[in-house]
Design an enzyme around this catalytic site. Sequence first.
Site, PDB file in Angstrom:
ATOM      1  N   LYS A   1     -17.657 -67.512 -32.574  1.00 37.32           N
ATOM      2  CA  LYS A   1     -17.590 -67.212 -31.141  1.00 37.32           C
ATOM      3  C   LYS A   1     -18.035 -68.442 -30.372  1.00 37.32           C
ATOM      4  CE  LYS A   1     -16.542 -63.675 -28.499  1.00 37.32           C
ATOM      5  NZ  LYS A   1     -15.617 -62.568 -28.821  1.00 37.32           N
TER       6      LYS A   1
ATOM      7  N   LYS B   1     -15.943 -57.308 -37.815  1.00 37.03           N
ATOM      8  CA  LYS B   1     -14.700 -56.759 -37.273  1.00 37.03           C
ATOM      9  C   LYS B   1     -13.496 -57.172 -38.126  1.00 37.03           C
ATOM     10  CE  LYS B   1     -15.068 -57.047 -32.878  1.00 37.03           C
ATOM     11  NZ  LYS B   1     -15.096 -57.544 -31.506  1.00 37.03           N
TER      12      LYS B   1
ATOM     13  N   SER C   1      -4.167 -61.379 -32.617  1.00 40.62           N
ATOM     14  CA  SER C   1      -4.379 -62.828 -32.750  1.00 40.62           C
ATOM     15  C   SER C   1      -3.968 -63.289 -34.154  1.00 40.62           C
ATOM     16  CB  SER C   1      -5.849 -63.180 -32.534  1.00 40.62           C
ATOM     17  OG  SER C   1      -6.126 -63.300 -31.165  1.00 40.62           O
TER      18      SER C   1
ATOM     19  N   HIS D   1     -16.449 -66.977 -45.231  1.00 46.44           N
ATOM     20  CA  HIS D   1     -15.956 -66.458 -46.507  1.00 46.44           C
ATOM     21  C   HIS D   1     -14.441 -66.446 -46.510  1.00 46.44           C
ATOM     22  CE1 HIS D   1     -15.911 -63.079 -43.812  1.00 46.44           C
ATOM     23  NE2 HIS D   1     -15.163 -62.405 -44.653  1.00 46.44           N
TER      24      HIS D   1
ATOM     25  N   ASP E   1      -9.270 -55.780 -42.148  1.00 44.34           N
ATOM     26  CA  ASP E   1      -8.514 -56.600 -43.105  1.00 44.34           C
ATOM     27  C   ASP E   1      -7.741 -57.732 -42.437  1.00 44.34           C
ATOM     28  OD1 ASP E   1      -9.369 -55.260 -45.375  1.00 44.34           O
ATOM     29  OD2 ASP E   1      -7.824 -53.722 -45.176  1.00 44.34           O
TER      30      ASP E   1
ATOM     31  N   LYS F   1     -12.808 -67.121 -36.781  1.00 43.56           N
ATOM     32  CA  LYS F   1     -12.051 -66.682 -35.596  1.00 43.56           C
ATOM     33  C   LYS F   1     -12.962 -66.016 -34.593  1.00 43.56           C
ATOM     34  CE  LYS F   1      -7.843 -65.921 -33.969  1.00 43.56           C
ATOM     35  NZ  LYS F   1      -8.322 -66.296 -32.619  1.00 43.56           N
TER      36      LYS F   1
HETATM   37  P1  NAD Z   1     -12.688 -59.970 -18.495  1.00 40.50           P
HETATM   38  O1  NAD Z   1     -13.474 -61.092 -17.943  1.00 40.50           O
HETATM   39  O2  NAD Z   1     -11.209 -60.011 -18.421  1.00 40.50           O
HETATM   40  O3  NAD Z   1     -13.133 -58.592 -17.826  1.00 40.50           O
HETATM   41  C1  NAD Z   1     -14.454 -58.182 -17.670  1.00 40.50           C
HETATM   42  C2  NAD Z   1     -14.495 -57.291 -16.442  1.00 40.50           C
HETATM   43  O4  NAD Z   1     -15.786 -56.723 -16.322  1.00 40.50           O
HETATM   44  C3  NAD Z   1     -14.221 -58.060 -15.142  1.00 40.50           C
HETATM   45  O5  NAD Z   1     -13.325 -57.341 -14.331  1.00 40.50           O
HETATM   46  C4  NAD Z   1     -15.603 -58.160 -14.501  1.00 40.50           C
HETATM   47  O6  NAD Z   1     -15.562 -58.259 -13.092  1.00 40.50           O
HETATM   48  C5  NAD Z   1     -16.238 -56.854 -14.970  1.00 40.50           C
HETATM   49  N1  NAD Z   1     -17.694 -56.867 -14.948  1.00 40.50           N
HETATM   50  C6  NAD Z   1     -18.539 -57.883 -15.255  1.00 40.50           C
HETATM   51  N2  NAD Z   1     -19.806 -57.495 -15.127  1.00 40.50           N
HETATM   52  C7  NAD Z   1     -19.766 -56.199 -14.742  1.00 40.50           C
HETATM   53  C8  NAD Z   1     -20.763 -55.242 -14.451  1.00 40.50           C
HETATM   54  N3  NAD Z   1     -22.053 -55.529 -14.527  1.00 40.50           N
HETATM   55  N4  NAD Z   1     -20.354 -53.995 -14.104  1.00 40.50           N
HETATM   56  C9  NAD Z   1     -19.055 -53.676 -14.029  1.00 40.50           C
HETATM   57  N5  NAD Z   1     -18.070 -54.551 -14.289  1.00 40.50           N
HETATM   58  C10 NAD Z   1     -18.428 -55.796 -14.636  1.00 40.50           C
HETATM   59  O7  NAD Z   1     -13.205 -59.807 -19.990  1.00 40.50           O
HETATM   60  P2  NAD Z   1     -12.476 -59.065 -21.189  1.00 40.50           P
HETATM   61  O8  NAD Z   1     -11.737 -60.055 -21.974  1.00 40.50           O
HETATM   62  O9  NAD Z   1     -11.808 -57.846 -20.683  1.00 40.50           O
HETATM   63  O10 NAD Z   1     -13.756 -58.665 -22.072  1.00 40.50           O
HETATM   64  C11 NAD Z   1     -14.546 -57.529 -21.774  1.00 40.50           C
HETATM   65  C12 NAD Z   1     -15.355 -57.153 -22.993  1.00 40.50           C
HETATM   66  O11 NAD Z   1     -14.467 -56.907 -24.090  1.00 40.50           O
HETATM   67  C13 NAD Z   1     -16.330 -58.227 -23.490  1.00 40.50           C
HETATM   68  O12 NAD Z   1     -17.449 -57.594 -24.056  1.00 40.50           O
HETATM   69  C14 NAD Z   1     -15.539 -58.926 -24.572  1.00 40.50           C
HETATM   70  O13 NAD Z   1     -16.368 -59.580 -25.517  1.00 40.50           O
HETATM   71  C15 NAD Z   1     -14.819 -57.740 -25.182  1.00 40.50           C
HETATM   72  N6  NAD Z   1     -13.602 -58.083 -25.943  1.00 40.50           N
HETATM   73  C16 NAD Z   1     -12.576 -58.757 -25.369  1.00 40.50           C
HETATM   74  C17 NAD Z   1     -11.437 -59.031 -26.123  1.00 40.50           C
HETATM   75  C18 NAD Z   1     -10.227 -59.698 -25.522  1.00 40.50           C
HETATM   76  O14 NAD Z   1      -9.193 -59.769 -26.213  1.00 40.50           O
HETATM   77  N7  NAD Z   1     -10.259 -60.170 -24.298  1.00 40.50           N
HETATM   78  C19 NAD Z   1     -11.372 -58.648 -27.460  1.00 40.50           C
HETATM   79  C20 NAD Z   1     -12.435 -57.941 -28.017  1.00 40.50           C
HETATM   80  C21 NAD Z   1     -13.546 -57.668 -27.237  1.00 40.50           C
END
Ligand code: NAD
Length: 476
Positions: A109, A97, A368, A68, A102, A73
């Site tokens: 994804k 989100k 972003s 939309h 906004d 993203k």
């Molecule tokens: P990342 O890979 O940098 O970090 C994830 C961490 O979780 C790692 O340190 C990993 O070892 C740990 N981990 C994995 N499995 C685990 C478990 N079973 N128990 C405990 N620790 C565990 O990833 P990230 O970018 O920090 O993303 C983490 C979450 O945040 C995801 O759900 C992602 O979709 C969400 N997210 C990330 C962003 C971003 O900007 N990076 C934005 C929005 C949402």
Amino acid sequence: MAVPPDKEVSFLESVNLSFDAALATLDIPEGMAQYIKNVNNVYQVRFPVKINGKIENFVGWRSVHSDHQLPAKGGIRFAPNVNQDEVEALAALMSYKCALVDVPFGGSKGGLLINPRKYDRDSMEKITRRFAYELIQKDYIGSGVNVPAPDMGTGQREMSWIVSTYAAHGPKDTDYFGCVTGKPVSSGGIHGRVEATGRGVVFGLREFFRHPEDVKHARLEGDTLEGKEVIVQGLGNVGYHTAQILEEEDGVKVIAILEWDGAIYDKKGLNVEEIYQYKIENKGGVKGFTKGQYFEKSAELLEQACDILIPAAREGVINQANAPRIKAKLIAEAANGPVTFKAETILNEMGVVIIPDVYLNAGGVTVSYFEWIKNLSHIRFGRMGKRYEENKNNLFIKAIEQSGKKLSEKLVSQIGQGPVELDLVRSGLDDTMRNAFQEIRERYWKEKKVKSYRTSAMSISIEKIYERYSIMGIYP
Ligand code: NAD
């Protein structure tokens, strides 16, 4: 969708059930609701890469949930268990989100089925570039169509390889930097993107504590985060920045950090930076860290008593099996989908308040968005105005001092400075997180049918997407 009482549903079904709960509070025609809810398209690709003389095959996905607003993203995840259901769920969350905060994007994804720990840097570069090429070919990457970002298992390094692959295949596109966000600043990135999701989580929590009614509802006390006991799961990009900022700037006590190979606990409070540095030097794990108590079964610590539990690792970690044993008063969803739909029903009954992912981790996509604008406008934020503002501020200081009041050196330096890019990014992020929470809580407290922050947030998002589609009309 009716769920059997004892059945845990998939991540995508969980997101869709939250959608249904929000939809039930709105008046939207059935056909449009179905269109908004379902993923528009998903591309699955298989490709070979020669690694150390041997051909290995990889499979990946890029899904567009809604368009939309363009571009669509959403991050790209590299993980050993990623699948289409997960990618579609994450794409849907991105739509909601972006609408909520906004940010004028559709939701998308991507995921690549890989264990990044198994490969060296050069192999990772080859695999990432080949995956990017496959997506570019099918228009799943481009500043006007689809813009990936980092997620689990990816970061600045991978984004840098993607932008360079894109530039090589489209040398005439002068907006090529805008094809992906989360890049290093030297490759078109923006200051403050690396910390953005974690800082957004902190801004969201600070806003929560500004509202006494909400704090009381979560059986917490006080109007700041000072002294609160916090448990963080996942010390990666999101978890580390959240924990580090909370500890350093807000005076929280991080009492437990949970990782894939175990957890560290200390009721007196841990030093986040020390554990993070240890983790970097020890293959991404915390096992062997000696300050504090070590627990091999890290997930058990999700059930430890605390004020705020921050799951920042992955989806489904709080589910119907462990939900009844959760003792936290507030769950702050830094990860996407850490609490399943079924678990949320149990936790709601127990009085545990959840600040949902769809709002709380929107800081990443918000910054972003700022990065993408910077890329399309080809100018760093603050470049035009910094010195102008500085000169004006110094005139104010002079005027005050001429009236006989001497200002301290610290104040002069604070007031005198014009904003740099990082100041503006943090200010825009703070404003975004404050406004969105205020909208969510207002609807939550006003609308009788709205029973949780998640339902409130999702209903706001669905309404905004519906409005956009209604104005656009259906083609043809
Ligand atoms: P990342 O890979 O940098 O970090 C994830 C961490 O979780 C790692 O340190 C990993 O070892 C740990 N981990 C994995 N499995 C685990 C478990 N079973 N128990 C405990 N620790 C565990 O990833 P990230 O970018 O920090 O993303 C983490 C979450 O945040 C995801 O759900 C992602 O979709 C969400 N997210 C990330 C962003 C971003 O900007 N990076 C934005 C929005 C949402």
